[in-house]
Scaffold this active site. Structure first.
Site, short mmCIF file in Angstrom:
data_model
loop_
_atom_site.label_atom_id
_atom_site.label_comp_id
_atom_site.label_asym_id
_atom_site.label_seq_id
_atom_site.Cartn_x
_atom_site.Cartn_y
_atom_site.Cartn_z
N SER A 120 0.84 -1.19 0.00
CA SER A 120 0.00 0.00 0.00
C SER A 120 0.88 1.25 0.00
O SER A 120 1.92 1.29 0.66
CB SER A 120 -0.94 -0.01 1.21
OG SER A 120 -0.21 -0.16 2.42
N SER B 85 2.36 -2.44 4.18
CA SER B 85 2.46 -1.00 3.94
C SER B 85 3.82 -0.65 3.36
O SER B 85 4.81 -1.34 3.59
CB SER B 85 2.27 -0.23 5.25
OG SER B 85 3.41 -0.39 6.08
N ASP B 86 3.85 0.43 2.57
CA ASP B 86 5.15 1.02 2.27
C ASP B 86 5.73 1.48 3.61
O ASP B 86 5.01 1.65 4.59
CB ASP B 86 4.99 2.20 1.30
CG ASP B 86 6.29 2.51 0.55
OD1 ASP B 86 7.36 2.04 0.99
OD2 ASP B 86 6.23 3.20 -0.47
N TRP B 87 7.03 1.68 3.64
CA TRP B 87 7.74 1.91 4.90
C TRP B 87 7.37 3.27 5.50
O TRP B 87 7.83 4.31 5.06
CB TRP B 87 9.25 1.78 4.66
CG TRP B 87 9.76 0.38 4.90
CD1 TRP B 87 10.83 0.04 5.68
CD2 TRP B 87 9.24 -0.87 4.39
NE1 TRP B 87 11.00 -1.34 5.69
CE2 TRP B 87 10.04 -1.91 4.91
CE3 TRP B 87 8.17 -1.21 3.58
CZ2 TRP B 87 9.80 -3.26 4.63
CZ3 TRP B 87 7.94 -2.55 3.28
CH2 TRP B 87 8.75 -3.55 3.81
#
Length: 507
Positions: A248, A281-283
């Protein structure tokens, strides 16, 4: 069975990263920690070192050593000395030199047979091949190496965001501005990766089109535009490619951050498309832990971070137990597929497989833009090579797609295989053709200001073209670029133009 045994706290804990790039280990259930790492162009040693530095930091903290911030910062600051040829300063303190030695030792321990990774061309070049099979072969070779390096989930395989703004700093990572081409290419990457026993990941879901304000931008997009332009590559990666994880994105769509977007993650991805894998999730893309988990984001990366709000939200019913169990089940199913869980690791790099994949992709993707008949050059054509990139092209961009390695080819040596006369930054009377390499770099975290070449290349290009014209020599321009460049003021003075993109190690 595990869902029945695990406590609520254990379930919540499993869904947040333990470190920068790894998940929590729960030995009481036989659940190993798995490593998430980029990427599609090769093993990202900067990320790997960040993970190693984090483990050093954790050990120091447990031993009552330096503070968390001090130890982490000092280890992170040493990364360039480990992954490049940067000389160590004479005045570096002994304590820092000791830490550097430990980092180098740790890197040697993870290198299969002491080998550095290979570097493969990114998505923009792969898109220019128009060959889905080429994407598959690169995915296979990239995963084979990552497996040997101890990676479990290979991030960005593929990045299938649409080329919307040509100034996007990381536009080079994804395939095309064309949703049809993207959706033909995208499924082949996870197929190649997952046939090697790895778990693939498609990113960044969705419409992650720029680096400027990437964590704050709110994009207004109609559902029709989303479905016709921005989503087809992801849908193909899910339905045809059977990708294991979907990342995401940072941005918001119509006022809702992607990691908090129930319509995107649950209604479309999981229910409409039937995705049964894990949403990670993206970081740092989870801005509200409770809202993200409710919306369908399963794994929150990176860690560590506090989880009390999640414990409370499950206890008071804000997060239904059904949603928590679904997220845990999806995560466990992915762990079951990893090399770490299955105990199936390669112990060495197959350099021949990697070389063939990188070379074939470069040879198919490098694109001829102009030719007055000078190309192909005849054998023993006397050439003069110009530009700071002559001795080493930019093989990859900076950030998640960055690959630090000494495995690369160079133009003077390759040209010498075909001619006895190769000059560098010098035109002789008998020179037949001047070959100029000019670049436009690109990176994660920063967009390009315009569509010009990098400043030193702009000046060099003008001066070299002027000198070549005065000497009556033919000229060829090699574009080593992260994205589009404005050629209007040069094109009439050039006899041939080739676009290399970022061509990987075999460029």
């Amino acid at each position: 069975e595990l869902l029945k045994e695990m406590t609520v706290q254990e379930k919540v804990d499993l869904l947040t990263g333990e470190t920068m790039f790894s998940s929590p280990e729960m030995p009481q259930y036989g659940i190993p920690s798995v490593l998430y790492l980029d990427g599609a162009t090769g093993v990202n040693m900067m990320q790997y070192l960040a993970e190693i530095a984090g483990s050093f930091q954790k050990k120091q903290n447990m031993a009552g050593g330096e503070s968390s911030n001090e130890s982490g910062a000092s280890a992170m600051g040493l990364i360039p000395y480990v992954v490049s040829d940067r000389p160590v300063p004479d005045d570096m303190p002994g304590k820092t030199k000791n830490l550097l030695a430990k980092l180098k030792e740790a890197v040697e321990a993870i290198r299969p047979n002491g080998e550095e990774p290979n570097c493969f061309p990114p998505g923009m070049l792969l898109g220019a091949t128009w060959e889905p099979e080429t994407v598959y072969q690169v995915g296979k070779a990239v995963a084979r190496e990552a497996n040997a390096y101890g990676v479990d989930i290979l991030l960005g395989t593929p990045n299938t965001n649409i080329h919307r703004d040509p100034r996007n700093g990381r536009v080079f990572e994804s395939f095309s501005e064309d949703p049809y081409l993207s959706s033909r290419m995208a499924p082949q990457f996870p197929k190649g990766v997952q046939e090697q026993g790895m778990v693939a990941d498609v990113k960044h879901f969705a419409a992650n089109n720029q680096e400027t304000l990437r964590q704050g931008i709110n994009e207004h997009i109609s559902e029709r535009a989303l479905r016709e332009i921005y989503l087809p590559g992801f849908e193909a990666a899910v339905k045809e490619g059977k990708v294991g994880t979907v990342m995401s994105a940072y941005n918001s769509i119509n006022g809702v951050p992607c990691a908090h977007n129930k319509w995107l993650l649950t209604d479309v991805l999981k229910e409409e498309w039937g995705f049964d894998g894990q949403v990670v999730s993206d970081w740092g893309a989870v801005y509200d832990q409770v809202e993200a988990l409710k919306a369908g984001n399963d794994m929150d990366m990176p860690g560590p971070r506090g989880k009390q709000r999640l414990y409370d939200a499950v206890a008071d019913g804000t997060i239904p137990m059904e949603r928590l169990d679904d997220a845990v089940a999806r995560t466990l199913r992915i762990i079951l597929k990893t090399p770490k869980f299955r105990g199936e690791r390669y112990t060495e790099i197959d350099n021949e497989l990697s070389r063939k994949a990188a070379y074939y992709a470069a040879s198919e993707g490098i694109t001829l833009l102009k030719n007055d008949g000078i190309l192909p050059l005849k054998k023993n054509t006397k050439v003069a090579l110009y530009g700071r990139l002559t001795r080493r092209f930019m093989e990859s961009g900076s950030g998640s797609a960055q690959v630090d390695t000494s495995k690369y080819t160079n133009l003077p040596d390759e040209a010498a295989r075909y001619t006895d006369t190769v000059l560098v930054d010098e035109i002789a009377e008998d020179t037949d053709v001047v070959i100029i390499t000019a670049g436009a770099s690109g990176q994660e975290g920063k967009d390009r200001a315009d569509l010009h070449f990098d400043a030193p290349d702009e000046q060099m290009l003008w001066e070299t073209l002027k000198a070549a014209k005065e000497a009556g020599k033919k000229t060829i321009l090699l574009l080593n670029v992260a994205g589009p460049v404005e050629l209007g003021e040069y094109v009439d003075d050039l006899d041939a133009i080739m676009c290399l993109f970022f061509p990987g190690m075999a460029g």
